[in-house]
Design a protein around this motif. Structure first.
Motif, short mmCIF file in Angstrom:
data_model
loop_
_atom_site.label_atom_id
_atom_site.label_comp_id
_atom_site.label_asym_id
_atom_site.label_seq_id
_atom_site.Cartn_x
_atom_site.Cartn_y
_atom_site.Cartn_z
N GLY A 199 53.54 34.04 38.84
CA GLY A 199 53.29 34.12 37.41
C GLY A 199 51.81 34.28 37.09
O GLY A 199 51.44 34.87 36.08
N GLU A 200 50.97 33.80 38.02
CA GLU A 200 49.53 33.67 37.76
C GLU A 200 48.81 34.89 37.20
O GLU A 200 48.04 34.80 36.27
N LYS A 201 49.09 36.05 37.82
CA LYS A 201 48.24 37.20 37.53
C LYS A 201 48.69 37.97 36.29
O LYS A 201 49.74 38.59 36.30
N PRO A 202 47.84 37.98 35.26
CA PRO A 202 48.19 38.75 34.06
C PRO A 202 47.79 40.20 34.29
O PRO A 202 46.71 40.47 34.80
N LEU A 203 48.64 41.11 33.95
CA LEU A 203 48.30 42.52 34.07
C LEU A 203 47.77 43.01 32.74
O LEU A 203 48.53 43.16 31.78
N LYS A 204 46.47 43.23 32.66
CA LYS A 204 45.85 43.66 31.41
C LYS A 204 44.94 44.85 31.65
O LYS A 204 43.83 44.66 32.13
N PRO A 205 45.38 46.04 31.33
CA PRO A 205 44.48 47.18 31.45
C PRO A 205 43.23 46.93 30.62
O PRO A 205 43.33 46.51 29.46
N LEU A 206 42.05 47.16 31.21
CA LEU A 206 40.80 46.97 30.46
C LEU A 206 40.38 48.30 29.84
O LEU A 206 39.48 48.35 29.02
N SER A 207 41.01 49.37 30.30
CA SER A 207 40.65 50.68 29.79
C SER A 207 41.82 51.21 28.98
O SER A 207 42.97 50.87 29.22
N SER A 208 41.51 52.06 28.00
CA SER A 208 42.56 52.59 27.14
C SER A 208 43.32 53.70 27.86
O SER A 208 44.25 54.28 27.32
N TYR A 209 42.92 53.97 29.05
CA TYR A 209 43.52 55.01 29.85
C TYR A 209 44.99 54.69 30.16
O TYR A 209 45.82 55.56 30.31
N ALA A 210 45.25 53.38 30.26
CA ALA A 210 46.62 52.94 30.51
C ALA A 210 47.12 52.14 29.33
O ALA A 210 46.41 51.29 28.80
N LYS A 211 48.35 52.42 28.91
CA LYS A 211 48.94 51.62 27.83
C LYS A 211 49.28 50.24 28.34
O LYS A 211 49.08 49.23 27.69
N LYS A 212 49.87 50.22 29.55
CA LYS A 212 50.19 48.95 30.15
C LYS A 212 50.36 49.14 31.65
O LYS A 212 50.48 50.26 32.15
N ALA A 213 50.33 48.01 32.33
CA ALA A 213 50.56 48.02 33.78
C ALA A 213 51.73 47.10 34.03
O ALA A 213 51.88 46.08 33.36
N GLN A 214 52.57 47.47 34.99
CA GLN A 214 53.77 46.68 35.19
C GLN A 214 54.29 46.80 36.62
O GLN A 214 54.20 47.86 37.24
N TRP A 215 54.81 45.68 37.13
CA TRP A 215 55.43 45.72 38.45
C TRP A 215 56.85 46.25 38.31
O TRP A 215 57.65 45.68 37.57
N ILE A 216 57.14 47.30 39.04
CA ILE A 216 58.45 47.93 38.94
C ILE A 216 59.15 47.87 40.30
O ILE A 216 58.54 48.15 41.33
N ASN A 217 60.40 47.52 40.24
CA ASN A 217 61.21 47.43 41.44
C ASN A 217 61.25 48.77 42.20
O ASN A 217 61.53 49.80 41.61
N VAL A 218 60.98 48.70 43.48
CA VAL A 218 60.96 49.92 44.28
C VAL A 218 62.32 50.61 44.27
O VAL A 218 62.42 51.83 44.34
N ALA A 219 63.36 49.80 44.17
CA ALA A 219 64.71 50.36 44.21
C ALA A 219 65.08 51.03 42.88
O ALA A 219 66.15 51.61 42.76
N ASP A 220 64.18 50.99 41.93
CA ASP A 220 64.54 51.45 40.60
C ASP A 220 63.36 52.11 39.90
O ASP A 220 62.97 51.73 38.80
N LEU A 221 62.83 53.14 40.55
CA LEU A 221 61.61 53.77 40.04
C LEU A 221 61.89 54.86 39.02
O LEU A 221 62.84 55.62 39.17
#
Lengths: 229, 229
Positions: free
Chosen positions: B104-126
């Motif tokens: 849970g610890e690591k917050p995914l926060k793009p610092l640049s506007s280049y990305a809307k969001k960052a997210q961990w996605i299941n490899v089995a479901d790309l």
DNA sequence: ATATAACGTGTATTTTTTACACTAAGTAAT
DNA sequence: ATTACTTAGTGTAAAAAATACACGTTATAT
């Protein structure tokens, strides 16, 4: 976080690390540069990638222009991208390696004036190299060390017909250590990719060894040979 | 032999393939792009290298800007250099991978506007990926498959304290096949890089498993474990 | 004929890999 | 408290692979 917008102002180069085996020594293909920077220095065959070619294609072209060699299958192994690796600008270099058998057949003739000459130089006796080429070469050597331990790939280095002792020499040169003859033969033959020929070595003093050929069909079926779980 | 003089008109980019394990699923870190081309598509975290940074440094910066993650050790594995891989010009991309434990610890926060969001996605479901990112990812997967067979490196993916069953899950997910429990444990423990803890798992239904820790000192002494000659 | 130098071979021991199935322990529900 | 459930945890035997080790054979040169 610096916010400098980057542009299309890099160059990309190729450097080729070709290992060659002449039956007894492990060699590297070097050129003597004819252009600044590092004019007159020894260097890996390398040059800039053109805009209308892929890096793989570029590697083939550059090798040919600088050494006259064509149709050599090279494998990419690393991109070198330190800021100051090239004195004239920001150049990222993508390195390729290949392993080759050496015989009298192949004339080394640079087609471009970029190289004064190309020459096979003994690995054990290298000159000082231009740019970060010593570093690139070291990383290439590590690569092939790991590689020949996986698949018996040193066959690329051997002539069409070869003796088992020659195979062992190649392994010993690359790995930098002596191997047991009987165990080595047992192992190499266990891969079942060698065809024993009727023929024997010719023109040697003392007893002639049996010649072998590499069986590509069977070889291609191999792959992996990795740690099992 | 075409004689076009090449100039400094390439761009170099980084793409990061981060594998993550959350205790049960193997995931990949993706971003949703906020810029053309491929605006709104999922993509690997990646961007252009700046002129005053090495490619290694650049990989760190870009990962941080797009996902908020820093101090992740990533390893370079390939440079992708096809002519038409980027619709807006000649961009060579250098790919890096890393393996991470997810909590849970690591917050995914793009610092640049280049990305809307960052997210961990299941490899089995790309989802479908931008550019040639599916290809880059596939090559990254092959890489870590080979890698975990060499050295028990999947520990990077595991939490500080973990059960042997979790280790086995990671291996099974990456290799894509089931392994025998007893043999797997025997092998993993034979590397002698795990310290058994007094502690047991908490908060699970059913029997709690013993927790283990990864012993970095012993681990660093390992290296190679390759085919013997 | 003889000396020389590399060729070519086998076995015993140890280590590693593989295949395979049941009991133990903790949780949850009744 | 009993029971049902689910995952944890363990051993052995057989096969395969790795290692260590030494000498008779054969083609060539003198």
């Amino acid at each position: 976080m610096t916010e400098i917008t980057p542009g299309f102002d890099f160059a990309v180069s190729i450097d080729c690390v070709l290992f060659g085996f002449d039956g007894s020594e492990l060699k590297i293909l070097l050129i003597e540069r004819n252009e600044e920077p590092f004019k007159d220095w020894w260097a890996l065959p390398g040059n800039l990638v053109n805009k209308e070619e892929s890096v793989d294609q570029s590697a083939q072209r550059i090798l040919k222009e600088l050494t006259g060699l064509s149709d050599i299958y090279m494998e990419q192994y690393y991109a070198f991208g330190d800021v100051d690796r090239h004195p004239q600008g920001r150049v990222i270099s993508v390195a390729y390696y290949a392993m080759l058998r050496l015989g009298g057949e192949k004339p080394l003739k640079p087609l471009s004036s970029y190289a004064k000459k190309a020459q096979w130089i003994n690995v054990a006796d290298l000159p000082k190299l231009a740019f970060d080429h010593q570093h690139i070469l070291n990383k290439g050597l590590e690569k092939i060390k790991r590689r020949i331990k996986h698949l018996p790939l040193a066959f690329e280095l051997l002539p069409e017909k070869f003796t088992l002792t020659q195979v062992q020499s190649v392994y010993e040169l690359i790995l930098g250590k002596k191997l047991d003859k009987r165990n080595f033969r047992k192992k190499i033959l266990s891969f079942k990719v060698l065809k024993e020929l009727e023929e024997k070595q010719r023109g040697v003093s003392f007893r002639a060894a049996t010649l072998y050929k590499f069986d590509k069909r069977k070889y291609n079926k191999l792959f992996g040979k990795e740690i099992s779980f």
